[in-house]
Design a protein around this motif. Structure first.
Motif, mmCIF file in Angstrom:
data_model
loop_
_atom_site.group_PDB
_atom_site.id
_atom_site.type_symbol
_atom_site.label_atom_id
_atom_site.label_comp_id
_atom_site.label_asym_id
_atom_site.label_seq_id
_atom_site.Cartn_x
_atom_site.Cartn_y
_atom_site.Cartn_z
ATOM 1 N N GLU A 51 -3.322 1.414 18.148
ATOM 2 C CA GLU A 51 -4.158 0.574 18.985
ATOM 3 C C GLU A 51 -4.017 0.988 20.443
ATOM 4 O OE1 GLU A 51 -6.243 -1.586 17.844
ATOM 5 O OE2 GLU A 51 -5.574 -1.769 15.761
ATOM 6 N N ASP A 58 -4.112 7.127 10.985
ATOM 7 C CA ASP A 58 -4.261 6.062 11.987
ATOM 8 C C ASP A 58 -3.731 4.715 11.523
ATOM 9 O OD1 ASP A 58 -5.428 7.915 13.583
ATOM 10 O OD2 ASP A 58 -7.443 7.058 13.538
ATOM 11 N N TYR A 59 -3.340 4.583 10.257
ATOM 12 C CA TYR A 59 -2.901 3.276 9.777
ATOM 13 C C TYR A 59 -2.011 3.431 8.554
ATOM 14 C CZ TYR A 59 -6.242 3.669 5.919
ATOM 15 O OH TYR A 59 -6.911 4.087 4.790
ATOM 16 N N CYS A 62 -6.031 -5.921 6.873
ATOM 17 C CA CYS A 62 -6.708 -4.812 7.551
ATOM 18 C C CYS A 62 -7.197 -5.259 8.924
ATOM 19 C CB CYS A 62 -7.885 -4.323 6.706
ATOM 20 S SG CYS A 62 -8.767 -2.897 7.416
ATOM 21 N N TYR A 70 0.642 -4.295 7.419
ATOM 22 C CA TYR A 70 -0.384 -3.382 7.950
ATOM 23 C C TYR A 70 0.046 -2.925 9.334
ATOM 24 C CZ TYR A 70 -4.975 -1.402 8.995
ATOM 25 O OH TYR A 70 -6.000 -0.542 9.298
ATOM 26 N N SER A 71 -0.225 -1.677 9.642
ATOM 27 C CA SER A 71 0.037 -1.139 10.976
ATOM 28 C C SER A 71 -1.058 -0.148 11.331
ATOM 29 C CB SER A 71 1.414 -0.466 11.041
ATOM 30 O OG SER A 71 1.520 0.580 10.089
ATOM 31 N N ALA A 72 -1.357 -0.052 12.619
ATOM 32 C CA ALA A 72 -2.450 0.826 13.049
ATOM 33 C C ALA A 72 -2.252 1.222 14.497
ATOM 34 C CB ALA A 72 -3.793 0.124 12.874
ATOM 35 N N PRO A 112 -10.193 -0.530 13.568
ATOM 36 C CA PRO A 112 -9.697 0.192 14.745
ATOM 37 C C PRO A 112 -10.640 0.153 15.941
ATOM 38 C CG PRO A 112 -10.633 1.737 13.191
ATOM 39 C CD PRO A 112 -10.719 0.378 12.536
ATOM 40 N N THR A 162 -0.966 0.885 5.018
ATOM 41 C CA THR A 162 -1.124 -0.351 4.262
ATOM 42 C C THR A 162 0.194 -0.621 3.522
ATOM 43 O OG1 THR A 162 -2.443 -1.462 2.565
ATOM 44 C CG2 THR A 162 -2.176 0.923 2.347
#
Length: 511
Positions: free
Chosen positions: A273, A117-118, A341, A269-271, A344, A120
């Motif tokens: 959404e 889901d993410y 960070c 950072y990516s997640a 979520p 770093t």
């Protein structure tokens, strides 16, 4: 840049063929103007363990060659940064088994968020010295925590030091008592807390003649997703005007690290959404009303949607050269702003007013201190002028007129048509449904795996005497936050431009 990528890649392939194995390149990408990174599923060259390999290349005119430099590597943790490894060489290898890196991985695993889901990142500083000049190149390298746990990737970073483009630092003797610059923020603030985000690593730094020094100022709290800022003239001259800030996102959201004087240095950072936000009207007035769900404002400020519980940091990096016979020399410094960070949980998302002490004001303050830059990339202008007969002007993007039970509203949607591939008629229908109060954002489901974003402002209450200038700013290249910002003024557009370029050649009357 493309020639360099091909040249470096060809070298890798030649080496790989010499040992009868072709490396499996998963993806390859540029890191701004300062480097490239390749992710491999198999060993790209002999004697390289799964992990990180950093190589340094000097660009001087048409000459590209490997060069020795001081390589300093940090890992971003959920609440700070941890030193991992450093060395003075042509290359630096950091295996996934590195104890300090494993310590950071443990911090991420303790969050309980699925690794898929993410992503770093690693924060890398390259320092190259030639005579009495030095160059520092900061890089941020994304990676997935699952790769480290599974020992399943080889990350090859090629750092590029272009001495013709980068401004050098002067190597000067350090005076006694001189230390790196202390980071400063406003003493009066809300919506976030601050702390020291330079985390202790299990293994201490090895001793070298290069002495890096880190000042890491961490922030925990409300990270803006989109916002509107207005000045005092709007409050005084445009009373009764109201707006709603509406935003939505589906897909992988990416927050890019920004370095002062360098710009974008990679995704920190990516997640995944998925959220839709809206329907909290803001009304300008001379006094605060005691009815309705609206925010009534009587002073200049901002309103913003935010991610709660997020962490981000300002990292000031200073490097010294210390030699018992030669003395101590200051080689330079670099300042990086990065998101560490973003939780979520969708229920952390909210809206808040900022009258000079919130997270938006913090971003403006950081620009005033030159840790960041002021927003300057205007993507659209619109002006509302009402003197008995209404005039509405559009510049670079759509401004949609929508009738609602509460009156006429105007919608400015920067980038929506491009993002969704909608025709103007389809877009108008979608946004009109929003104005009529239908639930959600009315966003069509994405047809591909790419991210889909929508941010726009809805303006109403345009009456006789109103003069409202709206500037739409893309701040992704300034703060690294993937969003638009709307700046409202009563006398001119943001920045008081004497001239500005419009898509249609001039500001066109449309109403």
């Amino acid at each position: 840049m493309i020639v360099l990528i091909l040249a470096i890649t060809s070298v890798i392939i030649i080496i790989a063929n010499s040992i009868y194995a072709i490396p499996s390149l998963v993806t390859y990408s540029s890191i701004g103007r300062f480097g490239e990174v390749g992710y491999y599923a198999s060993q790209p060259m002999p004697n390289v363990p799964p992990g990180l390999l950093v190589r340094v290349f000097l660009i001087n005119g048409s000459v590209v060659e490997p060069v020795r430099a001081f390589i300093d590597v940090y890992a971003n943790a959920p609440s700070g940064i941890v030193h991992v490894s450093m060395g003075y060489s042509l290359t630096l290898t950091v295996p996934f088994s590195n104890a300090n890196w494993q310590y950071v991985i443990g911090r991420w695993a303790s969050l309980g968020i699925p690794f898929s889901d993410y992503e770093t990142s690693m924060l890398i500083f390259i320092t190259y010295v030639r005579g009495n000049e030095s160059w520092i190149v900061p890089l941020v390298i994304p990676y997935n925590v699952g790769w480290v746990i599974k020992n399943s990737r080889y990350i090859v970073v090629d750092a590029l030091i272009n001495v013709n483009e980068l401004r050098p630092n002067e190597v000067v003797p350090a005076m006694p008592g001189i230390t790196s610059v202390n980071l400063q923020i406003p003493s009066n603030h809300s919506d976030y807390t601050t702390y020291n985000c330079n985390l202790n690593a299990p293994n201490h730094r090895q001793k070298t003649t290069f002495k890096p020094e880190i000042a890491c100022l961490g922030f925990n709290g409300s990270l803006p997703t989109a916002w509107v800022t207005w000045d005092k003239d709007v409050v005084q001259r445009d009373q009764g005007v109201e707006f709603q800030l509406i935003a939505g996102f589906v897909g992988m959201n990416r927050w890019n690290a920004m370095a002062a004087g360098y710009g974008d240095i990679g995704t920190s950072y990516s997640a995944e959404e998925n959220w839709a936000l809206g329907f909290y009207p803001v009304v300008f007035g001379s006094e605060v009303a005691q009815f309705g769900p609206a925010y009534w404002v009587t002073q200049p400020g901002s309103v913003y949607w935010y991610y709660g519980g997020a962490t981000w940091a300002i990292v000031n990096y200073t490097v010294w050269f210390v030699n018992s016979s030669m003395g101590t020399y200051h080689l330079g410094n670099a300042t990086v702003f990065e998101v560490l960070c973003v939780p979520p949980n969708d229920h952390y998302i909210g809206m808040v007013l900022d009258y000079g002490n919130g997270s938006v004001s913090l971003l403006y303050y950081l620009a005033s201190k030159h840790y960041l830059e002021y927003p300057s990339s205007i993507v659209n202008y619109a002006a509302f002028i009402y003197t008995g007969q209404e005039y509405l002007y559009q510049c670079n993007g759509l401004v949609i007129n929508a009738s609602t039970p509460w009156g006429t509203v105007y919608v400015m949607p920067p980038g929506v048509e491009t993002a969704y591939g909608l025709s103007p008629a389809q877009l108008g229908t979608t946004l009109t449904s929003l104005s009529l109060g239908s639930g959600g954002l009315g966003m069509p489901p994405p047809q591909t795996s790419t991210s889909v974003a929508s941010t726009y402002i809805e303006i109403g209450g345009i009456t006789d005497g109103v003069n409202l200038y709206v500037s739409v700013v893309d701040v992704s290249g300034v703060y690294g936050l993937p969003t638009y910002v709307f700046i409202l003024n009563a006398t001119n557009f943001y920045g008081n431009p004497t001239t500005y370029t419009c898509k249609y050649g001039k500001v066109t009357q449309i109403g």
